[in-house]
Structures are given as C-alpha cells and as structure tokens.
Design a protein around this motif. Structure first.
Motif, PDB file in Angstrom:
ATOM      1  N   GLU A  37      13.816  10.935  24.239  1.00  0.00           N
ATOM      2  CA  GLU A  37      13.231  12.080  24.932  1.00  0.00           C
ATOM      3  C   GLU A  37      11.706  12.116  24.867  1.00  0.00           C
ATOM      4  O   GLU A  37      11.056  12.465  25.849  1.00  0.00           O
ATOM      5  N   SER A  38      11.133  11.807  23.711  1.00  0.00           N
ATOM      6  CA  SER A  38       9.688  12.000  23.539  1.00  0.00           C
ATOM      7  C   SER A  38       8.984  10.855  22.831  1.00  0.00           C
ATOM      8  O   SER A  38       7.785  10.953  22.574  1.00  0.00           O
ATOM      9  N   ARG A  39       9.739   9.809  22.505  1.00  0.00           N
ATOM     10  CA  ARG A  39       9.249   8.726  21.653  1.00  0.00           C
ATOM     11  C   ARG A  39       8.815   9.267  20.294  1.00  0.00           C
ATOM     12  O   ARG A  39       8.036   8.664  19.581  1.00  0.00           O
ATOM     13  N   LEU A  40       9.328  10.465  19.956  1.00  0.00           N
ATOM     14  CA  LEU A  40       8.964  11.173  18.729  1.00  0.00           C
ATOM     15  C   LEU A  40       7.452  11.356  18.624  1.00  0.00           C
ATOM     16  O   LEU A  40       6.892  11.359  17.532  1.00  0.00           O
ATOM     17  N   THR A  41       6.833  11.542  19.770  1.00  0.00           N
ATOM     18  CA  THR A  41       5.386  11.695  19.839  1.00  0.00           C
ATOM     19  C   THR A  41       4.973  12.897  20.676  1.00  0.00           C
ATOM     20  O   THR A  41       4.112  13.670  20.276  1.00  0.00           O
ATOM     21  N   HIS A  42       5.578  13.049  21.824  1.00  0.00           N
ATOM     22  CA  HIS A  42       5.155  14.076  22.785  1.00  0.00           C
ATOM     23  C   HIS A  42       5.909  15.382  22.557  1.00  0.00           C
ATOM     24  O   HIS A  42       7.118  15.438  22.725  1.00  0.00           O
ATOM     25  N   ARG A  43       5.180  16.411  22.192  1.00  0.00           N
ATOM     26  CA  ARG A  43       5.786  17.714  21.950  1.00  0.00           C
ATOM     27  C   ARG A  43       5.765  18.605  23.191  1.00  0.00           C
ATOM     28  O   ARG A  43       6.331  19.676  23.195  1.00  0.00           O
TER      29      ARG A  43
END
Length: 159
Positions: A37-43
């Motif tokens: 979903e976010s590459r565990l980066t983009h909030r």
C-alpha cells in the motif's frame, strides 16, 4: 525499515488488542500489505485520499473498522488508548501521524474477514486475503510476490 515498523508500530499496536489477534501470520500479512500500500513510507496517498502506512480511506477502512460488529468495540478501545475520538473524521486525520493507530486499524480490518489468516509463506492466499479486506481500487499483483518475499526474508532474519 520492515523491522523498524514491525517493532515501533505493529508490536505496539498488537499490545492494544486481545492476544488472540497476535500471531506471526498477522505480522507477515500486515507487513506485506503495508509494503504493497505505501512501501511503509508514504503516510498520505500519492494522488489520493488514503492516510497512514496501510492507506485507509475515511469512508472505507476507517468507517468499516469503526462500524463492523467484530471490531467496533476493539476500535473504540484503541482510539481511547491513543487519545483519538472514535469517529471516522478523527481517526482518519490521526492515521497520518500515528503509526500505532494505523497498525491497530489494519489488524482490525483483517479481523473482519471470517476466514483464518493464511500461513506465512502462502503468497497466493495472502494476496486473496488482501483483496478481500482492503478491496484496493487498482490492485498491483505484479508487485505483491516481491514485496511479500522481502517480508519473509526480514521475518526469518529476525527469528
């Protein structure tokens, strides 16, 4: 990055939920979905309305977790512990800045599916579970296997 999110967000979120929601299968699936979903980066979703590392929309996952009979009570409890009003607007706003809340809501969204979580390593079954629970608008199956493999590598290294 995977281990950081696992320790700082997922482990802390699971402490706010009943022990029956904690399992290696849950952690693997949460990490894989977060990467997808976010590459565990983009909030904050790029070009879209979703918030948090697991990319929840206000009237989608947020409202679903708050209103589902299997998760409502847990969601209200988690919100109280995180100092967030258990209302869709408040949770939605907080998800962008509270990774523990985001991880808890992600685990609760998985809890809404009556099927058992797939065993760690069952890539196809994990993909199907993700599709059922997240209902992504534009699913990208071509990235799932590689991201899932990253999670498995990180989890095996940590074991």
């Amino acid at each position: 990055m995977i281990e950081t999110i696992r320790a700082s967000a997922i482990a802390q979120a699971l402490k706010l939920l009943p022990a029956k929601m904690t399992s290696p299968e849950a952690e693997v699936l949460l990490l894989a979905i977060g990467l997808q979903e976010s590459r565990l980066t983009h909030r904050r979703q790029i070009g879209g309305p979703a918030r948090g590392l697991w990319q929840f929309e206000r009237n989608g996952g947020v409202r679903g977790v708050l209103e589902h009979k299997a998760t409502r009570g847990y969601a209200v409890s988690v919100c109280k512990m995180r100092g967030v009003e258990p209302l869709a607007d408040a949770v939605y706003a907080a998800l962008e800045h509270d990774d523990v809340l985001a991880a808890a809501f992600a685990r609760l969204l998985l809890w809404t599916d009556p099927k058992a979580l797939p065993a760690a390593g069952e890539i196809g079954a994990a993909w199907d579970y993700y599709l059922r629970t997240w209902r992504p608008g534009k699913p990208h199956r071509h990235t799932w296997d590689g991201l899932y493999a990253q999670v498995m590598d990180a989890v095996l290294e940590a074991a």
